[in-house]
Design a protein around this motif. Structure first.
Motif, mmCIF file in Angstrom:
data_model
loop_
_atom_site.group_PDB
_atom_site.id
_atom_site.type_symbol
_atom_site.label_atom_id
_atom_site.label_comp_id
_atom_site.label_asym_id
_atom_site.label_seq_id
_atom_site.Cartn_x
_atom_site.Cartn_y
_atom_site.Cartn_z
ATOM 1 N N GLY A 1 0.817 -1.214 0.000
ATOM 2 C CA GLY A 1 0.000 0.000 0.000
ATOM 3 C C GLY A 1 0.847 1.258 0.000
ATOM 4 N N LEU A 2 2.012 1.204 0.624
ATOM 5 C CA LEU A 2 2.889 2.385 0.668
ATOM 6 C C LEU A 2 3.370 2.773 -0.724
ATOM 7 C CD1 LEU A 2 5.011 1.406 3.787
ATOM 8 C CD2 LEU A 2 3.469 3.382 3.641
ATOM 9 N N GLU B 1 -3.453 1.877 -1.476
ATOM 10 C CA GLU B 1 -3.662 0.823 -0.480
ATOM 11 C C GLU B 1 -3.361 -0.497 -1.161
ATOM 12 O OE1 GLU B 1 -7.600 0.901 1.264
ATOM 13 O OE2 GLU B 1 -7.407 3.039 1.687
ATOM 14 N N ARG B 2 -2.997 -1.498 -0.430
ATOM 15 C CA ARG B 2 -2.761 -2.876 -0.874
ATOM 16 C C ARG B 2 -1.561 -3.033 -1.814
ATOM 17 N NH1 ARG B 2 -7.126 -6.084 0.897
ATOM 18 N NH2 ARG B 2 -6.480 -7.861 -0.377
ATOM 19 N N GLY B 3 -1.447 -2.227 -2.869
ATOM 20 C CA GLY B 3 -0.249 -2.258 -3.701
ATOM 21 C C GLY B 3 -0.349 -3.141 -4.925
ATOM 22 N N THR B 4 0.813 -3.731 -5.324
ATOM 23 C CA THR B 4 0.874 -4.544 -6.553
ATOM 24 C C THR B 4 1.255 -5.983 -6.169
ATOM 25 O OG1 THR B 4 3.177 -3.858 -6.974
ATOM 26 C CG2 THR B 4 1.452 -2.516 -7.941
ATOM 27 N N ALA B 5 2.558 -6.298 -6.212
ATOM 28 C CA ALA B 5 2.954 -7.668 -5.831
ATOM 29 C C ALA B 5 2.530 -7.987 -4.399
ATOM 30 C CB ALA B 5 4.464 -7.832 -5.998
ATOM 31 N N ARG C 1 12.451 -2.057 5.883
ATOM 32 C CA ARG C 1 11.777 -0.972 6.611
ATOM 33 C C ARG C 1 10.283 -0.927 6.311
ATOM 34 N NH1 ARG C 1 12.336 3.741 5.388
ATOM 35 N NH2 ARG C 1 13.233 3.541 3.314
ATOM 36 N N LEU C 2 9.909 -1.193 5.041
ATOM 37 C CA LEU C 2 8.527 -0.940 4.621
ATOM 38 C C LEU C 2 7.721 -2.231 4.427
ATOM 39 C CD1 LEU C 2 9.324 1.862 1.981
ATOM 40 C CD2 LEU C 2 8.928 2.123 4.438
ATOM 41 N N THR C 3 8.304 -3.195 3.677
ATOM 42 C CA THR C 3 7.540 -4.427 3.417
ATOM 43 C C THR C 3 7.358 -5.227 4.706
ATOM 44 O OG1 THR C 3 8.333 -4.452 1.158
ATOM 45 C CG2 THR C 3 7.481 -6.533 2.004
#
Ligand code: MRU
Length: 334
Positions: free
Chosen positions: A153-154, A158-162, A191-193
């Protein structure tokens, strides 16, 4: 907390440079501040910087009337467009909102919100299509998934791709575990995933980048899922540096390698990966970790932020509208 939004002359975004320790919202009111936020990766990821660019045009049009202060407006647009070169979403969304603003400045805001809504809907569709494909390809009830950088999502709204596919697998109880790579030099994976996977309650273990190819050869993952910054007309895909090594290792291990990206990342005007500009982010990020020096002062480095995976190594592309099976000789134009 929303990745990015806009209201009453203020773009709000979570400052991704401060994660995972601090959850800080930035409030951005002018174009130079927005351009600086994109360049230093306070907002990053192809769909997210497309949305940031779209809201940037709205900020520009509030200060410079697109037809009256034409030179100032066009200079502001240009600065947003060129804040980062590799992800096609940024220039594409800036151009889309700017062309509306030139005709009707008051309509720019609605167009930018429309782009945000489209990216949000795209993430849901990619999650569904991608999860279906993964389970079909791995032929198991639960898949172990290796991934790189941050595609959650970041990186979108929101939610994202892969990572939307990982989230959907998790929600369907079809995720074994996620294996994100930490993603040097800026550690988007760590840091993010990892932060997003923890928030969604998904099982995961973090890997150093160099462990990814080896662990694929040992059967640690059933599939590799990556996002994309630009997909050329022939299917060659630019994504975070390290993606190409994973693709080579996945081919060696006989593991499917799947790109997940919205149609807004497909660039039919770019013939092949050779034509994609790869951002080099300079020496400092390589010679340090989170600002702490890890190499002698003055060390020069090569720092390509992205690489290009040739289409021959890609099993399939999942977009919000379709699945393109490159391994079955399907193409983007068919
Ligand atoms: O340099 P970044 O952090 O912007 O790189 C981002 C990536 O490479 C992502 O994998 C890509 O944008 C796809 S994300 C939805």
């Amino acid at each position: 907390m929303t990745t990015i939004d806009y209201r009453d002359g203020v773009v709000t975004m979570i400052d991704q440079t401060r994660l995972p320790t601090d959850e800080v919202l930035l409030e951005i009111r002018d174009v130079p501040t927005l351009v600086a936020a994109i360049a230093r990766l306070s907002v990053r990821g192809a769909p997210a910087i497309g949305v940031a660019g779209a809201f940037g045009v709205v900020l520009a049009a509030r200060v410079h009337h697109p037809t009256v202060d034409r030179a100032e407006f066009e200079a502001a647009i240009d600065s947003i467009r060129h804040a980062r070169p590799t992800a096609v979403n940024l220039a594409r969304m800036v151009d889309r909102v700017a062309s509306i603003a030139r005709r009707d400045p008051a309509a720019a805001e609605a167009e930018a919100h429309q782009i945000r809504a489209e990216e949000l809907a795209a993430s849901v569709s990619m999650g569904d299509l991608g999860a279906d494909l993964v389970i079909e390809l791995v032929n198991k009830p639960r898949a172990d998934v290796m991934t790189i950088c941050n595609t959650g999502g970041l990186a979108a709204v929101e939610r994202g791709t892969a990572l939307a596919v990982v989230q959907t697998l998790h929600e369907r109880s079809q995720l074994g575990e996620a294996l994100p790579l930490e993603t040097r030099p800026l550690l988007q994976g760590a840091r993010l995933t990892a932060w997003e996977l923890k928030k969604m309650g998904a099982p995961f273990r973090l890997l150093v980048d160099s462990a990814g190819p080896f662990l694929l050869s040992r059967g640690a993952a059933d599939v590799v899922l990556i996002g994309a910054d630009r997909i050329a007309a022939n299917g060659d895909t630019a994504n975070k540096i390290g993606s190409f090594s994973l693709a080579l290792a996945a081919r060696h291990a006989g593991v499917p390698f799947i790109v997940v990206a919205p149609e807004s990342t497909v660039d039919m005007a770019t013939a092949s990966g050779d034509d994609i500009e790869i951002e080099d982010r300079g020496s400092a990020e390589v010679a340090s970790v989170l600002g702490y020096p890890t190499a002698p002062s003055g060390t020069d480095a090569v720092n390509p932020a992205f690489d290009v995976t040739p289409v021959e190594l890609i099993t399939a592309l999942v977009t919000n509208r379709r699945v393109v099976r490159f391994d079955q000789n399907q193409s983007l134009s068919s």
